[in-house]
Write an enzyme that holds these catalytic residues in place. Sequence first.
Site, PDB file in Angstrom:
ATOM      1  CG  ASP A   1      -2.095   0.937   1.043  1.00 15.46           C
ATOM      2  OD1 ASP A   1      -2.383   1.339  -0.103  1.00 15.46           O
ATOM      3  OD2 ASP A   1      -2.723   1.297   2.056  1.00 15.46           O
TER       4      ASP A   1
ATOM      5  CG  LEU B   1      10.893 -17.199  -3.372  1.00 13.70           C
ATOM      6  CD1 LEU B   1      11.028 -17.315  -1.845  1.00 13.70           C
ATOM      7  CD2 LEU B   1      11.372 -15.821  -3.829  1.00 13.70           C
TER       8      LEU B   1
ATOM      9  CG  HIS C   1       0.210   1.300  -9.218  1.00 12.80           C
ATOM     10  ND1 HIS C   1      -0.032   1.078  -7.882  1.00 12.80           N
ATOM     11  CD2 HIS C   1      -0.895   1.936  -9.697  1.00 12.80           C
ATOM     12  CE1 HIS C   1      -1.234   1.549  -7.570  1.00 12.80           C
ATOM     13  NE2 HIS C   1      -1.772   2.083  -8.641  1.00 12.80           N
TER      14      HIS C   1
END
Length: 236
Positions: free
Chosen positions: A13, A127, A30
């Site tokens: 956020d 991962l 973004h």
Amino acid sequence: MQEAYKHVAFIMDGNGRWATKRGLARLEGHRQGAKTVESILKVAPSLGLETVTFYAFSSENWKRPEEEVNGLMDLLRFYFTSQLNKLKDNNIRLVVMGDKSRQGRLSDDVIEMIERVEAETEHCTGLCVNFCINYGGRDEIVRAAQHFADDVERGLRFVGDLDERLFSTYLDSGLQKDPDLIIRTGGDQRISNFLLWQCSYSEFRFIETSWPDFDGEQLKALLLGNQTVDRRFGAV
Ligand code: FPP
């Protein structure tokens, strides 16, 4: 029980405010936020993490202005297509959580791109990176319940079979380990419909730093300060 963090999830956020403060379009926040994702992926294995989860686009984010929604979808398209080989080279498996059905709101080309990246990294054993796209925690639980009910109706399951483990297999996360820690950047302190089933025993950190200003080094510092987690899962 003492154990190291294996799965950290992020509510990314503060991108819009980061950009607005600098006189930039929200989309620039973004774009910068995507760099934070890369920085985290670089350090995650060295921190002993096996899974990281990013809340990239919620089922509520469709309410944003069309330009921002399209910009976010383009960013995802660019990221997935440009990073596919890098993910495979680094043995990273990518899983997308969220409503990926053809009846849902994602466009066909985005669904095809997601299916391709998931299939091509399925064999990767390093991962595991979950991207939550067109994702809502309640929606995930409802879709799982619908799917289970369908299987009962088709005679594949009995209602009495249902327990927490079986229900988990119907969720987008399947039998993945739940997040040990959920980090939300940007100063707000709420869960925003993220991983509602999976967060039952997670720890939470709410930090003021906006997502584009966060990076792998800050994650490292944060984890080193809380290297092990002592959770009792209701026991003493
Ligand atoms: C919330 O910040 C963030 C989002 C809705 C999108 C997060 C997406 C990315 C960081 C990009 C996806 C990553 C890759 C690798 C393609 P906000 O816009 O609500 O910020 P604000 O609260 O300051 O307005």
